[in-house]
Design a protein around this motif. Structure first.
Motif, PDB file in Angstrom:
ATOM      1  N   PRO A   5       0.838  -1.202   0.000  1.00  0.00           N
ATOM      2  CA  PRO A   5       0.000   0.000   0.000  1.00  0.00           C
ATOM      3  C   PRO A   5       0.874   1.254   0.000  1.00  0.00           C
ATOM      4  O   PRO A   5       2.017   1.237   0.437  1.00  0.00           O
ATOM      5  CB  PRO A   5      -0.810  -0.113   1.293  1.00  0.00           C
ATOM      6  N   ASP A   6       0.306   2.345  -0.536  1.00  0.00           N
ATOM      7  CA  ASP A   6       1.039   3.617  -0.527  1.00  0.00           C
ATOM      8  C   ASP A   6       1.394   3.992   0.906  1.00  0.00           C
ATOM      9  O   ASP A   6       0.695   3.638   1.854  1.00  0.00           O
ATOM     10  CB  ASP A   6       0.184   4.736  -1.115  1.00  0.00           C
ATOM     11  N   ASN A   7       2.446   4.707   1.013  1.00  0.00           N
ATOM     12  CA  ASN A   7       2.832   5.248   2.305  1.00  0.00           C
ATOM     13  C   ASN A   7       1.660   6.093   2.806  1.00  0.00           C
ATOM     14  O   ASN A   7       1.141   6.944   2.095  1.00  0.00           O
ATOM     15  CB  ASN A   7       4.090   6.093   2.117  1.00  0.00           C
ATOM     16  N   MET A   8       1.208   5.883   4.023  1.00  0.00           N
ATOM     17  CA  MET A   8       0.030   6.579   4.557  1.00  0.00           C
ATOM     18  C   MET A   8       0.233   8.087   4.585  1.00  0.00           C
ATOM     19  O   MET A   8      -0.709   8.855   4.377  1.00  0.00           O
ATOM     20  CB  MET A   8      -0.311   6.062   5.956  1.00  0.00           C
ATOM     21  N   VAL A   9       1.444   8.522   4.823  1.00  0.00           N
ATOM     22  CA  VAL A   9       1.708   9.965   4.818  1.00  0.00           C
ATOM     23  C   VAL A   9       1.427  10.528   3.428  1.00  0.00           C
ATOM     24  O   VAL A   9       0.785  11.577   3.295  1.00  0.00           O
ATOM     25  CB  VAL A   9       3.161  10.267   5.258  1.00  0.00           C
ATOM     26  N   LEU A  10       1.858   9.829   2.393  1.00  0.00           N
ATOM     27  CA  LEU A  10       1.604  10.290   1.029  1.00  0.00           C
ATOM     28  C   LEU A  10       0.111  10.310   0.713  1.00  0.00           C
ATOM     29  O   LEU A  10      -0.382  11.211   0.038  1.00  0.00           O
ATOM     30  CB  LEU A  10       2.345   9.424   0.020  1.00  0.00           C
ATOM     31  N   VAL A  11      -0.609   9.323   1.215  1.00  0.00           N
ATOM     32  CA  VAL A  11      -2.056   9.273   1.006  1.00  0.00           C
ATOM     33  C   VAL A  11      -2.699  10.521   1.611  1.00  0.00           C
ATOM     34  O   VAL A  11      -3.518  11.190   0.976  1.00  0.00           O
ATOM     35  CB  VAL A  11      -2.661   7.984   1.616  1.00  0.00           C
ATOM     36  N   TYR A  12      -2.336  10.846   2.835  1.00  0.00           N
ATOM     37  CA  TYR A  12      -2.909  12.012   3.498  1.00  0.00           C
ATOM     38  C   TYR A  12      -2.485  13.314   2.817  1.00  0.00           C
ATOM     39  O   TYR A  12      -3.294  14.237   2.668  1.00  0.00           O
ATOM     40  CB  TYR A  12      -2.531  12.039   4.980  1.00  0.00           C
ATOM     41  N   ILE A  13      -1.232  13.380   2.383  1.00  0.00           N
ATOM     42  CA  ILE A  13      -0.766  14.586   1.688  1.00  0.00           C
ATOM     43  C   ILE A  13      -1.546  14.785   0.391  1.00  0.00           C
ATOM     44  O   ILE A  13      -1.933  15.904   0.056  1.00  0.00           O
ATOM     45  CB  ILE A  13       0.757  14.514   1.430  1.00  0.00           C
ATOM     46  N   ARG A  14      -1.814  13.705  -0.327  1.00  0.00           N
ATOM     47  CA  ARG A  14      -2.599  13.819  -1.567  1.00  0.00           C
ATOM     48  C   ARG A  14      -4.014  14.303  -1.278  1.00  0.00           C
ATOM     49  O   ARG A  14      -4.570  15.135  -1.996  1.00  0.00           O
ATOM     50  CB  ARG A  14      -2.629  12.478  -2.287  1.00  0.00           C
ATOM     51  N   ARG A  15      -4.611  13.784  -0.213  1.00  0.00           N
ATOM     52  CA  ARG A  15      -5.963  14.217   0.160  1.00  0.00           C
ATOM     53  C   ARG A  15      -5.973  15.703   0.518  1.00  0.00           C
ATOM     54  O   ARG A  15      -6.871  16.443   0.126  1.00  0.00           O
ATOM     55  CB  ARG A  15      -6.486  13.400   1.335  1.00  0.00           C
TER      56      ARG A  15
END
Length: 67
Positions: A5-15
């Motif tokens: 899975p994508d790095n969770m930090v990157l997921v949140y940054i994209r959101r």
């Protein structure tokens, strides 16, 4: 093998980035709306001033008669 899975930090940054883009667009729309309303207000005031000036000119007989 399943993809990691994508790095969770990157997921949140994209959101957050997507939300910021929407906020920026909303602010642009609000600013445009405010500018349009301000411009309409200026036109209304100018129309009233013009009507008053016309009335003053008529009362002072400053208007040339229509031919």
């Amino acid at each position: 093998m399943a993809e990691a899975p994508d790095n969770m930090v990157l997921v949140y940054i994209r959101r957050i980035d997507e939300k910021i883009d929407r906020v920026i667009e909303d602010v642009r729309e609000v600013r445009i709306t405010n500018l349009e309303e301000g411009q309409a207000g200026i036109h209304r005031r100018l129309d009233r001033v013009e009507a008053r000036l016309d009335r003053i000119e008529r009362r002072l007989d400053l208007v040339e008669p229509a031919h």
